[in-house]
Design an enzyme around this catalytic site. Structure first.
Site, PDB file in Angstrom:
ATOM      1  N   LYS A 159     -11.319   7.011   0.448  1.00  0.00           N
ATOM      2  CA  LYS A 159     -10.800   6.040   1.425  1.00  0.00           C
ATOM      3  C   LYS A 159     -11.377   6.457   2.776  1.00  0.00           C
ATOM      4  O   LYS A 159     -10.732   7.151   3.565  1.00  0.00           O
ATOM      5  CB  LYS A 159      -9.261   6.081   1.408  1.00  0.00           C
ATOM      6  CG  LYS A 159      -8.613   4.894   2.075  1.00  0.00           C
ATOM      7  CD  LYS A 159      -7.142   4.843   1.710  1.00  0.00           C
ATOM      8  CE  LYS A 159      -6.390   3.841   2.586  1.00  0.00           C
ATOM      9  NZ  LYS A 159      -6.866   2.464   2.454  1.00  0.00           N
TER      10      LYS A 159
HETATM   11  N1  PPE Z   1      -8.045  -1.134  -2.234  1.00  0.00           N
HETATM   12  C1  PPE Z   1      -8.420  -0.967  -0.937  1.00  0.00           C
HETATM   13  C2  PPE Z   1      -9.824  -1.251  -0.557  1.00  0.00           C
HETATM   14  C3  PPE Z   1      -7.482  -0.532  -0.022  1.00  0.00           C
HETATM   15  O1  PPE Z   1      -7.861  -0.349   1.244  1.00  0.00           O
HETATM   16  C4  PPE Z   1      -6.148  -0.307  -0.424  1.00  0.00           C
HETATM   17  C5  PPE Z   1      -5.119   0.120   0.576  1.00  0.00           C
HETATM   18  C6  PPE Z   1      -5.802  -0.508  -1.777  1.00  0.00           C
HETATM   19  C7  PPE Z   1      -6.789  -0.919  -2.648  1.00  0.00           C
HETATM   20  C8  PPE Z   1      -4.423  -0.234  -2.299  1.00  0.00           C
HETATM   21  O2  PPE Z   1      -4.124   1.129  -2.293  1.00  0.00           O
HETATM   22  P1  PPE Z   1      -2.652   1.702  -2.103  1.00  0.00           P
HETATM   23  O3  PPE Z   1      -2.261   1.456  -0.696  1.00  0.00           O
HETATM   24  O4  PPE Z   1      -2.779   3.134  -2.429  1.00  0.00           O
HETATM   25  O5  PPE Z   1      -1.783   0.985  -3.052  1.00  0.00           O
HETATM   26  N2  PPE Z   1      -5.337  -0.396   1.890  1.00  0.00           N
HETATM   27  C9  PPE Z   1      -4.737   0.231   3.033  1.00  0.00           C
HETATM   28  C10 PPE Z   1      -5.393  -0.224   4.326  1.00  0.00           C
HETATM   29  C11 PPE Z   1      -5.047  -1.572   4.820  1.00  0.00           C
HETATM   30  C12 PPE Z   1      -5.565  -1.802   6.224  1.00  0.00           C
HETATM   31  O6  PPE Z   1      -5.799  -2.943   6.566  1.00  0.00           O
HETATM   32  O7  PPE Z   1      -5.706  -0.857   7.005  1.00  0.00           O
HETATM   33  C13 PPE Z   1      -3.240   0.078   3.034  1.00  0.00           C
HETATM   34  O8  PPE Z   1      -2.710  -0.792   2.368  1.00  0.00           O
HETATM   35  O9  PPE Z   1      -2.596   0.877   3.707  1.00  0.00           O
END
Ligand code: PPE
Length: 308
Positions: A159
């Site tokens: 990330k």
């Molecule tokens: N895919 C991506 C690309 C992603 O950024 C997130 C979280 C997820 C899947 C889901 O992961 P999880 O939060 O562990 O369930 N995205 C983060 C960033 C959003 C933003 O705009 O900044 C978040 O949800 O915190």
């Protein structure tokens, strides 16, 4: 939505005032996208604010850092404490939490190994990412013309801030075209993920999840909670590579993410998904999820870290 300032931001061991949490314009990561971060939520519960799956988020932060070869000068326990301290200092019952590991001021040039690793934790109130209306009634999704980047060119399991150019391009394209969110496919045409969310399909009462690591999608922590909740509710659950028409033909679809939470997909590319309304499986999972984060489900109490 403009940011609402909170009391303090944790910067390298100190809680500093929100307005003082500034860095130099020659900060390495600002130029090269070489930072890693997390998105975490704290929720109001009867016992005060509780952070959802803090340990898992901090572990993923360290995995992301390892992939980018960033040596975090703190332990997982210390960063977890910094998160709880920053939430407590905010006085908020619920908030979004953003730990960031970045290369600071001092060196320029692409070799990141010369720069000092810095860490910050900020918190702010963040309403439903795709809107309350989206959580309740579903969102309009559009398959993006931008493919999800490939693990041969980007470490998709990390990330990392620079990775989000891919998501931003897809998001802007979708929003400009009048949709709520974009869905990216792999360069081979398999369904990958939303710009900040994982995707699930429901077909014939079974959950069909995307094999995230195989399609360059982030291994979502909300997604792993959904997997547990769905199987505990008795829904058959499988992971399978899916393509665009699978989405058109699904009975239900929903997105999961920390910021987004659990959001039904009402339509994809202007075709209704199922009835075009949140389906029963999506709603059942949403209900358990929201009870869990509010501390109302004993069986998942391990997922909550009370700020105290
Ligand atoms: N895919 C991506 C690309 C992603 O950024 C997130 C979280 C997820 C899947 C889901 O992961 P999880 O939060 O562990 O369930 N995205 C983060 C960033 C959003 C933003 O705009 O900044 C978040 O949800 O915190």
């Amino acid at each position: 939505m403009p940011l609402t300032p909170t009391a303090k931001i944790w910067m390298d061991g100190e809680l500093v005032d929100w307005d003082k949490a500034t860095i130099h314009v020659l900060t390495h990561s600002l130029h090269y996208g070489t930072a890693v971060f997390e998105g975490i939520r704290a929720y109001p519960t009867a016992k005060g604010p509780a952070v959802f799956r803090l340990k898992e988020h901090i572990a993923r932060l360290f995995r992301s850092a390892h992939i980018l070869d960033l040596d975090i000068p703190y332990s997982e326990v210390e960063i977890s404490r910094a998160v709880r301290d920053t939430v407590r200092a905010s006085g908020l019952d619920g908030c979004y939490i953003r730990p960031l590991v970045y290369l600071g001021y001092g060196e320029m040039g692409l070799n990141p190994l010369l720069s000092k690793v810095a860490v910050s934790v900020a918190v702010w109130p963040w309403a439903a990412y795709l809107g309350e209306e989206g959580v309740a009634n579903g969102i309009r999704l559009k398959v993006s013309s931008w493919a999800r980047h490939d693990s041969r060119s980007m470490p998709t399991a990390a990330k990392a801030t620079g990775m989000y150019i891919n998501s931003s391009l897809a998001k802007v394209e979708a929003v400009r075209a009048g949709y709520d969110e974009a869905l990216m496919l792999t360069t081979d045409g398999f369904i990958s993920e939303g710009t900040g969310e994982n995707l699930f399909l429901v077909r014939d009462g079974a959950i069909v999840a995307t094999p995230n690591s195989a399609v360059g999608a982030l291994e979502g922590i909300t997604a792993s909670a959904v997997r547990k909740i769905a199987t505990d509710l008795g829904y058959p659950y499988r992971e399978e590579l899916t393509r665009r028409p699978d989405l058109y033909l699904a009975d239900e679809a929903f997105l999961t993410g920390t910021a987004a939470e659990i959001v039904p997909v009402a339509s994809v590319d202007d075709r209704e998904v199922g009835s075009g309304k949140p389906g029963p499986v999506t709603q059942a999972i949403q209900q358990v999820f929201f009870e869990t984060v509010r501390g109302e489900r004993d069986e998942y109490s391990d997922w909550l870290d009370y700020v105290g």
